[in-house]
Structure formats: C-alpha cells, structure tokens
Design a protein around this motif. Structure first.
Motif, mmCIF file in Angstrom:
data_model
loop_
_atom_site.group_PDB
_atom_site.id
_atom_site.type_symbol
_atom_site.label_atom_id
_atom_site.label_comp_id
_atom_site.label_asym_id
_atom_site.label_seq_id
_atom_site.Cartn_x
_atom_site.Cartn_y
_atom_site.Cartn_z
ATOM 1 N N GLY A 1 0.787 -1.225 0.000
ATOM 2 C CA GLY A 1 0.000 0.000 0.000
ATOM 3 C C GLY A 1 0.819 1.275 0.000
ATOM 4 N N LEU A 2 2.144 1.170 0.117
ATOM 5 C CA LEU A 2 2.999 2.347 0.112
ATOM 6 C C LEU A 2 3.600 2.536 -1.270
ATOM 7 N N ARG A 3 3.924 3.776 -1.589
ATOM 8 C CA ARG A 3 4.489 4.079 -2.904
ATOM 9 C C ARG A 3 5.722 4.954 -2.745
ATOM 10 N N PHE A 4 6.622 4.791 -3.698
ATOM 11 C CA PHE A 4 7.820 5.618 -3.749
ATOM 12 C C PHE A 4 7.516 6.884 -4.536
ATOM 13 N N ARG A 5 8.191 7.960 -4.174
ATOM 14 C CA ARG A 5 8.122 9.200 -4.942
ATOM 15 C C ARG A 5 9.478 9.880 -4.838
ATOM 16 N N LEU A 6 9.798 10.669 -5.833
ATOM 17 C CA LEU A 6 11.031 11.442 -5.772
ATOM 18 C C LEU A 6 10.887 12.517 -4.713
ATOM 19 N N HIS A 7 11.996 12.811 -4.051
ATOM 20 C CA HIS A 7 11.998 13.771 -2.948
ATOM 21 C C HIS A 7 13.200 14.683 -3.130
ATOM 22 N N GLY A 8 12.948 15.918 -3.553
ATOM 23 C CA GLY A 8 14.049 16.851 -3.764
ATOM 24 C C GLY A 8 14.596 16.775 -5.179
ATOM 25 N N PRO A 9 15.673 17.499 -5.418
ATOM 26 C CA PRO A 9 16.228 17.566 -6.775
ATOM 27 C C PRO A 9 16.997 16.307 -7.162
ATOM 28 N N GLN A 10 17.115 16.100 -8.450
ATOM 29 C CA GLN A 10 17.933 15.031 -9.008
ATOM 30 C C GLN A 10 19.070 15.700 -9.762
ATOM 31 N N ASP A 11 20.265 15.167 -9.633
ATOM 32 C CA ASP A 11 21.364 15.766 -10.370
ATOM 33 C C ASP A 11 22.392 14.703 -10.728
ATOM 34 N N GLY A 12 23.374 15.129 -11.499
ATOM 35 C CA GLY A 12 24.417 14.208 -11.894
ATOM 36 C C GLY A 12 25.524 14.916 -12.636
ATOM 37 N N HIS A 13 26.594 14.181 -12.819
ATOM 38 C CA HIS A 13 27.705 14.664 -13.642
ATOM 39 C C HIS A 13 28.416 13.437 -14.196
ATOM 40 N N ASN A 14 29.114 13.650 -15.281
ATOM 41 C CA ASN A 14 29.781 12.556 -15.976
ATOM 42 C C ASN A 14 28.781 11.429 -16.193
ATOM 43 N N ASN A 15 29.006 10.256 -15.636
ATOM 44 C CA ASN A 15 28.071 9.148 -15.826
ATOM 45 C C ASN A 15 27.432 8.720 -14.502
ATOM 46 N N VAL A 16 27.308 9.653 -13.553
ATOM 47 C CA VAL A 16 26.762 9.348 -12.234
ATOM 48 C C VAL A 16 25.591 10.288 -11.951
ATOM 49 N N ILE A 17 24.511 9.711 -11.399
ATOM 50 C CA ILE A 17 23.375 10.522 -10.966
ATOM 51 C C ILE A 17 23.090 10.218 -9.499
ATOM 52 N N ARG A 18 22.400 11.170 -8.857
ATOM 53 C CA ARG A 18 21.921 10.935 -7.501
ATOM 54 C C ARG A 18 20.547 11.572 -7.369
ATOM 55 N N PHE A 19 19.748 10.940 -6.529
ATOM 56 C CA PHE A 19 18.400 11.441 -6.297
ATOM 57 C C PHE A 19 17.918 10.873 -4.973
ATOM 58 N N SER A 20 16.974 11.565 -4.382
ATOM 59 C CA SER A 20 16.389 11.112 -3.128
ATOM 60 C C SER A 20 14.943 10.706 -3.376
ATOM 61 N N TRP A 21 14.459 9.848 -2.505
ATOM 62 C CA TRP A 21 13.112 9.303 -2.632
ATOM 63 C C TRP A 21 12.480 9.230 -1.245
ATOM 64 N N ALA A 22 11.174 9.088 -1.234
ATOM 65 C CA ALA A 22 10.410 8.884 -0.002
ATOM 66 C C ALA A 22 9.432 7.746 -0.252
ATOM 67 N N LEU A 23 9.145 6.988 0.794
ATOM 68 C CA LEU A 23 8.205 5.874 0.718
ATOM 69 C C LEU A 23 7.087 6.113 1.717
ATOM 70 N N GLY A 24 5.859 6.113 1.229
ATOM 71 C CA GLY A 24 4.737 6.317 2.144
ATOM 72 C C GLY A 24 3.407 6.311 1.415
ATOM 73 N N ARG A 25 2.381 6.627 2.169
ATOM 74 C CA ARG A 25 1.041 6.753 1.597
ATOM 75 C C ARG A 25 0.861 8.182 1.098
ATOM 76 N N GLU A 26 0.031 8.336 0.083
ATOM 77 C CA GLU A 26 -0.264 9.662 -0.471
ATOM 78 C C GLU A 26 -0.792 10.574 0.624
ATOM 79 N N GLY A 27 -0.203 11.753 0.773
ATOM 80 C CA GLY A 27 -0.661 12.743 1.732
ATOM 81 C C GLY A 27 -0.222 12.500 3.167
ATOM 82 N N ALA A 28 0.543 11.447 3.422
ATOM 83 C CA ALA A 28 0.996 11.147 4.788
ATOM 84 C C ALA A 28 2.512 11.295 4.868
ATOM 85 N N GLU A 29 3.007 11.400 6.087
ATOM 86 C CA GLU A 29 4.451 11.447 6.291
ATOM 87 C C GLU A 29 5.071 10.142 5.784
ATOM 88 N N PRO A 30 6.213 10.218 5.136
ATOM 89 C CA PRO A 30 6.851 8.985 4.658
ATOM 90 C C PRO A 30 7.324 8.113 5.823
#
Length: 132
Positions: A73-102
């Motif tokens: 019942g929980l879903r992942f979503r992106l949290h904050g900016p995504q960035d990268g350089h060369n051939n590496v990327i980084r990004f943050s995510w959150a796991l939770g219910r829609e509208g609730a604290e992750p």
C-alpha cells in the motif's frame, strides 16, 4: 584534486532516469515491472543497499516485488532535486502513503552506462520511521 580539463562534465538526464526508476519500483504487475526494469537497468546491473543486493533484471524484479509485499500500500516518490555529472546521478526518494508522512526516505547514487541505462545503483537509507 587533479584535473586535466576545466570544462564541466554534465551528466545524463538525472530527472528522467530517476522518474523511470521510481516507476519501476511502483509497478505492481511483475511482468510490466520486468519490462520497465529492462528499460531502466542494463542486463548486468547491480543494486545494493543496507538490506539487499541484487544483480540482473530477474533478481532486481524479485527484490522490488519483495519490498512491495513488505510495504504493501505504500508508494515511492522522488523527494528533492535530481542531479548528476559525468556518468553518475543521484536522487532522493520517499516511501509512504499519499498525503501522509513517509515511513522511509533515502538517497540513491547510480552509474549510467553509455546506452543510458543504469549499470549499478547504491542506495542509502536516510531515515526510517519507528514502528507505531
């Protein structure tokens, strides 16, 4: 730090890759998820975090399916900016219910191969909510 070229090395489209990656983590149907994984991950891709290690499309698919069962019942979503350089990327995510604290959030760092698919992902858990 040594550098031979002072020009910046922009990376791949981190936002697009991260969005496709999150879509694979949220896909409930194992067949459709495997198809998404094949688009996002190279055939020999690896995934590593403090609780799991997987290699190849089938293992990554099974791992994501197990996480979905554990956090039903929980879903992942992106949290904050995504960035990268060369051939590496980084990004943050959150796991939770829609509208609730992750219940968890983390940061993933990924190596992108020349074909634009992920060669390897290393995940870090930034926070996990204490059980109620």
């Amino acid at each position: 730090m040594s550098t031979t070229n002072s020009q910046p090395h922009p990376g791949p489209d981190a936002s697009r890759i991260a969005a496709r990656y999150i879509a694979a983590w949220n896909e409930q149907d194992a067949g459709r998820r495997l198809a998404l994984i094949s688009e996002v991950f190279g055939p020999k891709a690896t995934y590593l975090d403090p609780m799991a290690h997987s290699a190849g499309h089938d293992e990554i698919n099974a791992m994501i399916g197990a996480v979905q069962q554990q956090f039903a019942g929980l879903r992942f979503r992106l949290h904050g900016p995504q960035d990268g350089h060369n051939n590496v990327i980084r990004f943050s995510w959150a796991l939770g219910r829609e509208g609730a604290e992750p219940v968890a959030h983390g940061t993933d760092v990924a190596v992108v191969s020349e074909d634009g698919r992920l060669a390897g992902v290393t995940g870090f858990l930034d926070a996990i909510a204490a059980p109620a």
